[in-house]
Design an enzyme around this catalytic site. Structure first.
Site, mmCIF file in Angstrom:
data_model
loop_
_atom_site.group_PDB
_atom_site.id
_atom_site.type_symbol
_atom_site.label_atom_id
_atom_site.label_comp_id
_atom_site.label_asym_id
_atom_site.label_seq_id
_atom_site.Cartn_x
_atom_site.Cartn_y
_atom_site.Cartn_z
ATOM 1 N N LYS A 22 0.908 -1.221 -0.038
ATOM 2 C CA LYS A 22 -0.080 0.119 -0.075
ATOM 3 C C LYS A 22 0.982 1.123 -0.133
ATOM 4 O O LYS A 22 0.695 2.091 -0.882
ATOM 5 C CB LYS A 22 -0.826 -0.144 1.313
ATOM 6 C CG LYS A 22 -1.395 1.416 1.648
ATOM 7 C CD LYS A 22 -2.481 1.326 2.767
ATOM 8 C CE LYS A 22 -1.947 1.322 4.159
ATOM 9 N NZ LYS A 22 -1.310 2.602 4.509
ATOM 10 N N ASN A 23 1.857 1.550 0.966
ATOM 11 C CA ASN A 23 2.493 2.628 0.797
ATOM 12 C C ASN A 23 3.705 2.736 -0.105
ATOM 13 O O ASN A 23 4.157 3.925 -0.053
ATOM 14 C CB ASN A 23 3.163 2.591 2.500
ATOM 15 C CG ASN A 23 2.126 2.725 3.657
ATOM 16 O OD1 ASN A 23 1.090 3.112 3.343
ATOM 17 N ND2 ASN A 23 2.791 2.408 4.819
ATOM 18 N N ARG A 43 -5.122 10.554 4.662
ATOM 19 C CA ARG A 43 -4.340 11.398 4.779
ATOM 20 C C ARG A 43 -3.246 11.737 3.404
ATOM 21 O O ARG A 43 -2.899 12.700 3.077
ATOM 22 C CB ARG A 43 -3.368 11.440 6.162
ATOM 23 C CG ARG A 43 -4.377 11.524 7.234
ATOM 24 C CD ARG A 43 -3.380 10.903 8.442
ATOM 25 N NE ARG A 43 -2.372 12.166 8.470
ATOM 26 C CZ ARG A 43 -2.619 13.343 9.145
ATOM 27 N NH1 ARG A 43 -3.635 13.728 9.615
ATOM 28 N NH2 ARG A 43 -1.551 14.142 9.227
ATOM 29 N N CYS A 50 -5.325 12.622 13.438
ATOM 30 C CA CYS A 50 -5.516 11.219 13.325
ATOM 31 C C CYS A 50 -5.457 10.343 14.500
ATOM 32 O O CYS A 50 -4.900 10.680 15.446
ATOM 33 C CB CYS A 50 -4.076 10.782 12.320
ATOM 34 S SG CYS A 50 -3.623 9.218 11.904
ATOM 35 N N ARG A 97 0.532 13.939 13.507
ATOM 36 C CA ARG A 97 0.894 13.939 12.412
ATOM 37 C C ARG A 97 0.794 15.066 11.399
ATOM 38 O O ARG A 97 -0.025 15.254 10.269
ATOM 39 C CB ARG A 97 0.164 12.896 11.417
ATOM 40 C CG ARG A 97 0.230 11.374 12.265
ATOM 41 C CD ARG A 97 -0.406 10.215 11.655
ATOM 42 N NE ARG A 97 0.209 9.802 10.090
ATOM 43 C CZ ARG A 97 -0.200 8.691 9.744
ATOM 44 N NH1 ARG A 97 -1.530 8.315 9.775
ATOM 45 N NH2 ARG A 97 0.584 8.377 8.419
ATOM 46 N N ASP A 150 4.870 0.319 12.058
ATOM 47 C CA ASP A 150 3.558 -0.312 11.439
ATOM 48 C C ASP A 150 3.428 -1.826 11.800
ATOM 49 O O ASP A 150 2.486 -2.628 11.720
ATOM 50 C CB ASP A 150 3.428 -0.326 10.022
ATOM 51 C CG ASP A 150 3.261 1.316 9.460
ATOM 52 O OD1 ASP A 150 2.964 1.844 10.309
ATOM 53 O OD2 ASP A 150 3.624 1.557 8.433
ATOM 54 N N ILE A 164 7.881 6.879 17.175
ATOM 55 C CA ILE A 164 7.247 7.420 15.883
ATOM 56 C C ILE A 164 6.256 8.421 16.100
ATOM 57 O O ILE A 164 5.961 9.506 15.716
ATOM 58 C CB ILE A 164 7.192 6.425 14.565
ATOM 59 C CG1 ILE A 164 8.391 5.673 14.425
ATOM 60 C CG2 ILE A 164 6.946 7.234 13.223
ATOM 61 C CD1 ILE A 164 9.633 6.383 13.947
ATOM 62 N N ARG A 175 -8.351 -1.042 4.642
ATOM 63 C CA ARG A 175 -7.550 0.247 4.026
ATOM 64 C C ARG A 175 -6.382 -0.590 3.646
ATOM 65 O O ARG A 175 -5.750 0.056 2.865
ATOM 66 C CB ARG A 175 -7.388 0.979 5.376
ATOM 67 C CG ARG A 175 -8.634 1.842 5.492
ATOM 68 C CD ARG A 175 -8.448 3.044 6.234
ATOM 69 N NE ARG A 175 -7.355 3.989 5.851
ATOM 70 C CZ ARG A 175 -6.964 5.324 6.314
ATOM 71 N NH1 ARG A 175 -7.620 5.473 7.318
ATOM 72 N NH2 ARG A 175 -6.504 5.865 5.583
HETATM 73 N N1 EPU Z 1 6.278 14.455 11.090
HETATM 74 C C1 EPU Z 1 6.207 15.979 11.519
HETATM 75 N N2 EPU Z 1 6.110 16.612 10.415
HETATM 76 C C2 EPU Z 1 5.921 16.161 9.112
HETATM 77 C C3 EPU Z 1 5.815 15.028 8.779
HETATM 78 C C4 EPU Z 1 5.889 14.020 9.859
HETATM 79 O O1 EPU Z 1 6.447 16.079 12.700
HETATM 80 O O2 EPU Z 1 5.438 17.304 8.284
HETATM 81 C C5 EPU Z 1 6.225 13.542 12.239
HETATM 82 C C6 EPU Z 1 5.107 12.699 12.318
HETATM 83 O O3 EPU Z 1 4.058 13.209 13.332
HETATM 84 C C7 EPU Z 1 5.626 11.339 12.868
HETATM 85 C C8 EPU Z 1 6.988 11.211 12.539
HETATM 86 O O4 EPU Z 1 7.308 12.469 11.716
HETATM 87 O O5 EPU Z 1 5.919 11.707 14.300
HETATM 88 C C9 EPU Z 1 6.936 10.129 11.265
HETATM 89 O O6 EPU Z 1 5.948 10.425 10.296
HETATM 90 P P1 EPU Z 1 5.894 10.195 8.782
HETATM 91 O O7 EPU Z 1 5.863 11.655 8.284
HETATM 92 O O8 EPU Z 1 7.350 9.264 8.383
HETATM 93 O O9 EPU Z 1 4.712 9.142 8.582
HETATM 94 P P2 EPU Z 1 3.942 9.472 7.342
HETATM 95 O O10 EPU Z 1 4.795 9.474 5.921
HETATM 96 O O11 EPU Z 1 2.771 10.194 7.411
HETATM 97 C C10 EPU Z 1 4.131 6.881 6.529
HETATM 98 C C11 EPU Z 1 3.273 5.636 6.494
HETATM 99 C C12 EPU Z 1 2.685 5.065 7.748
HETATM 100 C C13 EPU Z 1 3.867 4.879 8.524
HETATM 101 C C14 EPU Z 1 4.806 6.066 8.652
HETATM 102 C C15 EPU Z 1 5.990 5.590 9.474
HETATM 103 C C16 EPU Z 1 2.471 6.138 4.155
HETATM 104 C C17 EPU Z 1 1.172 6.146 3.170
HETATM 105 N N3 EPU Z 1 2.038 5.921 5.371
HETATM 106 O O12 EPU Z 1 3.539 7.709 7.161
HETATM 107 O O13 EPU Z 1 1.860 4.077 7.248
HETATM 108 O O14 EPU Z 1 3.251 4.386 9.838
HETATM 109 O O15 EPU Z 1 5.321 6.401 7.354
HETATM 110 O O16 EPU Z 1 6.590 4.623 9.010
HETATM 111 O O17 EPU Z 1 3.485 5.835 3.608
HETATM 112 C C18 EPU Z 1 0.203 2.648 7.955
HETATM 113 O O18 EPU Z 1 0.459 1.841 6.870
HETATM 114 O O19 EPU Z 1 -0.381 2.015 8.836
HETATM 115 C C19 EPU Z 1 0.827 3.814 8.102
HETATM 116 C C20 EPU Z 1 0.330 4.630 9.204
#
Ligand code: EPU
Length: 420
Positions: A22-23, A95, A119, A124, A307, A329, A399
């Site tokens: 998915k990701n 998101r 969320c 996030r 995850d 995280i 999802r």
């Molecule tokens: N963060 C910030 N500012 C930002 C972006 C992120 O503070 O602008 C923080 C977040 O709040 C969090 C940390 O950085 O504390 C890491 O978040 P990240 O941005 O890496 O997460 P994401 O990109 O929103 C993706 C996956 C998630 C997975 C995380 C971590 C996708 C679509 N989603 O989310 O997947 O948990 O990386 O590996 O790629 C899931 O599949 O169940 C899922 C939640």
């Protein structure tokens, strides 16, 4: 609303094929917007989140043609792109819809994307996505709950991420491929999904090096062509089935996966006493009689994935000792702990850590799924519990897990979906 009922106590045996990630699929589908040429994406999982991005594509005027029978293939035709808006109703559902931000600015010079709200697993924010896009020269404003972004042509620059955000790295990469000059991203996310996106973008004619390392370099090009790309296997789905073998004292061969991507999960499961064999594209997990208590600390790749934290908590609930799981995280990713407690687990939450005292067995109960991975952990707990576990709000699982009950049934599980 649908519920899943799991009758525990069956040792799962057999083999299971892992679907596309998915990701990885979400950003790669978003990347197809970067050109007006058609792209052909294979091994796209049939998931609710993928359906949501197709809905978004339709709103943007992009044609999506699914050919389910042929290798889960999807043809995306972005030549008819006629809107730059990702509306509230879709972004609030998923998101990751904000992954179209970078590609829309790069291709059209403008984007209007609903600002993602809170969320279930944490705040996030997307401040780092926006900071990166601003550094590339985009003008960003917030108005009535929408991010309005515009740029003539983005300009390459140096971006140092405070946190190695996964979708943030992806958004910036997708914006930078069509920028003028070179962009350097320091402290990017190194997840396999980021590497896969860079490969997909390079197959479109982009010039990206270093994905998967601490520095990504992107030389901007003036145009890209369509891609023909196959989505990598889902490492979290693979890990979830590995835990299914461990928690039921079963014996499962997980096929069509990339063992290297689940290295950390393999290591922790070996520490927990499981027998694990690996081949080129498979992993076989045999559960032992005992589950040894192990401590787990989530961290960005190649560390232990957040995850998989909920699934490991279900397993540790049945360990022979005390384990501490620390979530680094997301700040609120322990909702499943309260539901596992309803099944008899002994878990104490202390800030970012969960202290789990293993119990000899769990008992079936009515529980509620709060997010995608929490639902997986409740199904896993249910597989090992005495009696029936009834899991509500199961739409979360759809999802991110393709046909989970069919795949588990194929391994002998007693699991069914009913209307609640
Ligand atoms: N963060 C910030 N500012 C930002 C972006 C992120 O503070 O602008 C923080 C977040 O709040 C969090 C940390 O950085 O504390 C890491 O978040 P990240 O941005 O890496 O997460 P994401 O990109 O929103 C993706 C996956 C998630 C997975 C995380 C971590 C996708 C679509 N989603 O989310 O997947 O948990 O990386 O590996 O790629 C899931 O599949 O169940 C899922 C939640």
């Amino acid at each position: 609303m649908e519920e899943i009922i799991v009758t525990g106590g069956v040792r799962l045996k057999g083999s299971v094929k892992i679907s596309g990630a998915k990701n990885a699929a979400l950003p790669i589908l978003a990347a197809t917007i970067l050109t007006s040429e058609k792209s052909r994406i294979k091994n796209v999982p049939k998931l609710e989140d993928i359906r949501t991005i197709y809905k978004l594509f339709k709103r943007l005027g992009i044609m999506v043609e699914e050919d389910g029978d042929r290798d889960r293939e999807v043809v995306i035709d972005p030549s008819t792109l006629n809107s730059s808006e990702a509306p509230y109703d879709l972004v609030k559902t998923m998101r990751a819809s904000c992954l179209v931000l970078g590609p829309l600015i790069a291709r059209l010079g403008r984007a209007r994307v609903s600002f993602p709200g809170g969320c279930a697993i944490g705040a996030r924010p997307i401040d780092l996505h926006l900071k990166g896009l601003k550094s590339l020269g985009a003008e960003i404003g917030l108005e009535s709950g929408y991010i309005n972004a515009s740029a003539q042509r983005l300009k390459g620059t140096n971006i140092c991420l405070d946190i190695p955000t996964v979708t943030g790295t992806e958004n910036i990469m997708m914006a930078a491929v069509l920028a003028e000059g070179e962009t350097i991203i320091e402290n990017p996310a190194c997840e396999p999904e980021v590497v896969s996106l860079s490969e997909a973008l390079n197959s479109m004619g982009a010039s990206i090096s270093g994905a998967g390392t601490r520095i990504i370099k992107i030389k901007g090009v003036t145009e890209l062509k369509g891609m023909d790309y196959s989505i990598i296997p889902d490492r979290v789905e693979a890990g979830t089935f590995m835990v299914a073998a461990a928690i039921t004292q079963g014996d499962i061969k997980i096929e069509d996966c990339i063992p290297e991507h689940v290295d950390h999960i393999i290591a922790r499961l070996r520490d927990a006493g499981m027998f694990i064999e690996e081949g080129e594209d498979w992993v076989r997990v045999k559960g032992g009689h005992k589950i040894r208590a192990v401590d787990i600390r989530t961290s960005p790749y190649p560390g232990f994935p957040t995850d998989m934290q909920a699934q490991m908590m279900a397993l540790m609930s049945l360990s022979d000792g005390l384990s501490v799981i620390t979530e680094t995280i997301f700040e609120n990713r322990f909702m499943h702990a309260l539901e596992l407690k309803r099944m008899g687990a002994d878990i104490t939450i202390d800030g970012h850590s969960a202290v789990i005292r293993g119990v000899p067995s769990l008992s079936g109960a009515q529980v509620m799924a709060t997010d995608l991975r929490a639902s997986a952990s409740l199904i896993l707990a249910g597989l090992s519990a005495k009696g029936d576990t009834i899991i509500s709000r199961i739409y979360h699982i759809d999802r991110g897990y393709e046909c989970i009950e069919k795949k588990l049934e194929g391994l002998g599980a007693k699991i069914k979906r009913v209307r609640g």
